[in-house]
Design a protein around this motif. Structure first.
Motif, PDB file in Angstrom:
ATOM      1  N   TYR A   1     -26.132 -27.149   8.438  1.00 12.21           N
ATOM      2  CA  TYR A   1     -26.355 -25.786   7.776  1.00 12.21           C
ATOM      3  C   TYR A   1     -27.065 -24.724   8.872  1.00 12.21           C
ATOM      4  O   TYR A   1     -26.948 -23.558   8.985  1.00 12.21           O
ATOM      5  CB  TYR A   1     -27.101 -25.416   6.397  1.00 12.21           C
ATOM      6  CG  TYR A   1     -26.079 -26.195   5.382  1.00 12.21           C
ATOM      7  CD1 TYR A   1     -24.654 -26.463   5.538  1.00 12.21           C
ATOM      8  CD2 TYR A   1     -26.798 -26.442   4.283  1.00 12.21           C
ATOM      9  CE1 TYR A   1     -24.260 -26.997   4.488  1.00 12.21           C
ATOM     10  CE2 TYR A   1     -25.799 -27.199   3.026  1.00 12.21           C
ATOM     11  CZ  TYR A   1     -24.497 -27.451   3.296  1.00 12.21           C
ATOM     12  OH  TYR A   1     -23.911 -27.833   2.405  1.00 12.21           O
ATOM     13  N   GLU A   2     -28.124 -25.390   9.565  1.00 14.78           N
ATOM     14  CA  GLU A   2     -28.819 -24.864  10.535  1.00 14.78           C
ATOM     15  C   GLU A   2     -28.160 -24.471  11.759  1.00 14.78           C
ATOM     16  O   GLU A   2     -28.114 -23.269  12.384  1.00 14.78           O
ATOM     17  CB  GLU A   2     -30.135 -25.717  11.026  1.00 14.78           C
ATOM     18  CG  GLU A   2     -31.161 -25.379  11.660  1.00 14.78           C
ATOM     19  CD  GLU A   2     -32.500 -26.100  12.060  1.00 14.78           C
ATOM     20  OE1 GLU A   2     -32.603 -26.280  13.416  1.00 14.78           O
ATOM     21  OE2 GLU A   2     -32.793 -26.667  11.084  1.00 14.78           O
TER      22      GLU A   2
ATOM     23  N   ARG B   1     -25.860 -21.355  10.990  1.00 13.57           N
ATOM     24  CA  ARG B   1     -26.701 -20.277  11.024  1.00 13.57           C
ATOM     25  C   ARG B   1     -27.147 -19.715  12.426  1.00 13.57           C
ATOM     26  O   ARG B   1     -26.692 -18.632  12.881  1.00 13.57           O
ATOM     27  CB  ARG B   1     -27.975 -20.258  10.221  1.00 13.57           C
ATOM     28  CG  ARG B   1     -27.951 -20.518   8.804  1.00 13.57           C
ATOM     29  CD  ARG B   1     -29.232 -20.266   8.152  1.00 13.57           C
ATOM     30  NE  ARG B   1     -30.095 -21.327   8.670  1.00 13.57           N
ATOM     31  CZ  ARG B   1     -30.240 -22.413   7.963  1.00 13.57           C
ATOM     32  NH1 ARG B   1     -29.637 -22.802   6.582  1.00 13.57           N
ATOM     33  NH2 ARG B   1     -31.260 -23.299   8.065  1.00 13.57           N
ATOM     34  N   GLU B   2     -27.019 -20.551  13.222  1.00 16.74           N
ATOM     35  CA  GLU B   2     -27.591 -20.406  14.606  1.00 16.74           C
ATOM     36  C   GLU B   2     -25.899 -19.967  15.443  1.00 16.74           C
ATOM     37  O   GLU B   2     -25.973 -19.122  16.155  1.00 16.74           O
ATOM     38  CB  GLU B   2     -27.897 -21.661  15.649  1.00 16.74           C
ATOM     39  CG  GLU B   2     -28.293 -21.491  16.818  1.00 16.74           C
ATOM     40  CD  GLU B   2     -29.494 -20.600  16.981  1.00 16.74           C
ATOM     41  OE1 GLU B   2     -29.521 -20.039  17.939  1.00 16.74           O
ATOM     42  OE2 GLU B   2     -30.239 -20.364  15.972  1.00 16.74           O
TER      43      GLU B   2
ATOM     44  N   LEU C   1     -23.576 -18.395  13.941  1.00 17.91           N
ATOM     45  CA  LEU C   1     -23.502 -17.106  13.332  1.00 17.91           C
ATOM     46  C   LEU C   1     -24.281 -15.911  14.020  1.00 17.91           C
ATOM     47  O   LEU C   1     -24.024 -15.093  14.416  1.00 17.91           O
ATOM     48  CB  LEU C   1     -23.649 -17.077  11.722  1.00 17.91           C
ATOM     49  CG  LEU C   1     -23.631 -15.790  11.171  1.00 17.91           C
ATOM     50  CD1 LEU C   1     -22.110 -15.216  11.347  1.00 17.91           C
ATOM     51  CD2 LEU C   1     -23.630 -15.778   9.961  1.00 17.91           C
ATOM     52  N   ARG C   2     -25.632 -16.407  14.382  1.00 22.51           N
ATOM     53  CA  ARG C   2     -26.697 -15.555  14.908  1.00 22.51           C
ATOM     54  C   ARG C   2     -26.098 -15.337  16.259  1.00 22.51           C
ATOM     55  O   ARG C   2     -26.073 -14.186  16.910  1.00 22.51           O
ATOM     56  CB  ARG C   2     -27.883 -16.212  14.861  1.00 22.51           C
ATOM     57  CG  ARG C   2     -28.993 -15.440  15.348  1.00 22.51           C
ATOM     58  CD  ARG C   2     -30.393 -16.049  15.319  1.00 22.51           C
ATOM     59  NE  ARG C   2     -30.682 -16.540  13.931  1.00 22.51           N
ATOM     60  CZ  ARG C   2     -30.917 -17.796  13.647  1.00 22.51           C
ATOM     61  NH1 ARG C   2     -30.554 -18.592  14.617  1.00 22.51           N
ATOM     62  NH2 ARG C   2     -31.271 -18.090  12.482  1.00 22.51           N
TER      63      ARG C   2
END
Length: 494
Positions: free
Chosen positions: A427-428, A431-432, A434-435
């Protein structure tokens, strides 16, 4: 009675104190990690720096050592007090000169590009006392009891010290904390040892050239005779003929009573195998300590304090639950005291015994705990049970704990004692991605991660990963890197 086993090698010395077949204490010293603090040298003033009120002293090391005027002790004047008739501080250039020979002691090891820091005020540590050859007062450790006890100790010391003055012995002494319960014979033996040591230093300073080492703080093997051997010691066995000869010569000069117990071990089996000490060392590094009854301890060492939790585990031997708890706590009291010595845990220690409802049980456990702690050579101060049912104690730090000496923080968990799950890392990573998709416009995102993380992204999280790829409009490829730990990953913009 106890036996002391010494396992010596050129790179490391290990000492175990064994009582009734169980290891009570472990001491380890490594040759490359021995510091210079406490060493006494005959130094030569290489350069005087009036602007810094300091001087560089050549003591035979790679870098010149550093002496500040505050650490200068000449002609009986104490440090920080070199004043002339006018009451003004005397500058260092009027006290020392280039080429002058000085007897100096290292008070701080060299660090980085800085040389060792020196003092001309010599102090020699013994088992119970610290000898100050250039002073004449008797000092008492501030941690020693009441004013009455301090006055009584000072009077005893003045009598013992004055007995040697007619032989030309001068100098003062400071009583260390562990001298509070010492007998006159023990104090007298320490005074004799320290005076002989100082006489040897003075004799060498008159015949050796500048830059010579006059005194080195005792090695661990020698400290066994000075600090560990006692009336309770049955034997001291060492497995090195070379060190046996060195220690015997040292002991015959300074501590003949302890030397009589020294034995050379000639057995074929390694000396530490006799009591399975290497396995005991491995257990002393573990977080969990099993008790014979089936209960266990959990020991956690942090920067601020050490916490010890007592658990019943599988112990169901008593008739009722209260007795089960009481017997587990009684056994834990002895085990904890031993673990403190074995692991050399110091500072603040919090013990969480299993909650007891009966006051007589609490009193008995605390009494047993105090009894076991009284066997410790290191000073321990203990309180009663707090409102939360905890027992607080402090144990003086004498050296690094066993874990800090033998181990280093885990690079994987960064000393947290736990790592993120593979799912958390997945999940990390999402998120990275997507960022970064909002800041950059690559053709593809490539994830380089641990094999278990990649496996989860391809299996259980494949639907979420595909949804993310559709949302950002870019393909996401995965590469497993076997060398990576679970938390370590890279996102490459292609």
């Amino acid at each position: 009675m106890e036996d002391i086993l010494i396992n010596w090698s050129p790179q490391e010395t290990r000492v175990a104190v064994v009582e009734n077949g169980a290891v009570q204490e472990l001491h380890i010293e490594r040759t490359l990690e021995r510091g210079l603090v406490g060493n006494v040298y005959l130094g030569k003033v290489a350069r005087v720096l009036p602007g810094m009120q300091s001087a560089f002293i050549d003591i035979g090391l790679e870098r010149a050592a550093f002496l500040h005027v505050a650490d200068l002790h000449l002609n009986g004047n104490p440090p920080r007090g070199h004043h002339g008739d006018s009451g003004q501080a005397v500058p260092i250039e009027r006290l020392v000169y280039e080429g002058q020979a000085l007897t100096v002691q290292v008070i701080k090891d060299p660090i980085g590009t800085k040389g060792a820091r020196l003092s001309t005020q010599i102090s020699i540590a013994g088992r119970l006392l610290v000898h100050l050859p250039q002073d004449n007062h008797i000092g008492i450790s501030q941690k020693i009891g009441s004013p009455e006890a301090r006055d009584a100790l000072r009077a005893r010391m003045q009598t013992l010290v004055s007995a040697g003055v007619q032989d030309g012995n001068t100098g003062g002494f400071i009583l260390r904390t562990n001298a509070e319960e010492a007998s006159d014979d023990e104090l007298g033996a320490d005074i004799s040892y320290l005076r002989k040591t100082w006489a040897s230093i003075r004799e060498k300073s008159l015949r050796l050239p500048a830059g010579s080492l006059l005194y080195q703080d005792l090695s661990l093997v020698e400290r066994v005779l000075r600090d560990l051997a006692s009336e309770r010691t049955n034997s001291i066995r060492i497995d090195s003929k070379l060190q046996y000869d060195v220690v015997r010569q040292f002991g015959e000069t300074y501590m003949p009573a302890a030397t009589a117990k020294l034995e050379l071990y000639r057995g074929e089996r390694p000396i530490f195998d006799l009591h399975n000490i290497d396995a005991e060392i491995a257990r002393a590094l573990a977080r969990r300590v099993d008790l014979k009854s089936g209960g266990y301890l959990i020991i956690d060492q942090t920067e601020a304090m050490t916490t010890i939790d007592v658990n019943t585990g599988g112990f169901v031997g008593a008739r009722n639950f209260d007795d089960t708890i009481f017997k587990t706590n009684l056994e834990a009291a002895g085990a904890i005291a031993r673990q403190l010595r074995l692991r050399n845990l110091g500072g603040i220690i919090i013990v969480d015994f299993i909650d007891m409802t009966r006051e007589e049980h609490k009193t008995a456990v605390l009494q047993e705990f105090r009894k076991q702690l009284n066997r410790d050579r290191t000073k321990v101060t203990i309180g009663g049970f707090t409102q939360l049912g905890l027992v607080e104690l402090t144990r003086k730090r004498t050296r690094e704990s066993l874990a800090r000496m033998l181990c280093e923080p885990c690079p994987t968990c960064e000393a947290r004692g736990q790592v993120k799950t593979a799912r958390s890392v997945c999940y990390e990573i999402m998120r990275e991605i997507l960022r970064e998709s909002r800041q950059f416009n690559p053709k593809e995102f490539r994830v380089v991660a641990a094999a278990n993380v990649v496996e989860m992204l391809l299996d259980e999280e494949s639907q979420h990963l595909a949804g993310l790829s559709d949302f950002i409009g870019k393909p996401i490829s995965l590469t497993a890197e076997p060398a990576n730990q679970t938390e370590h990953y890279d996102i490459v913009l292609m």
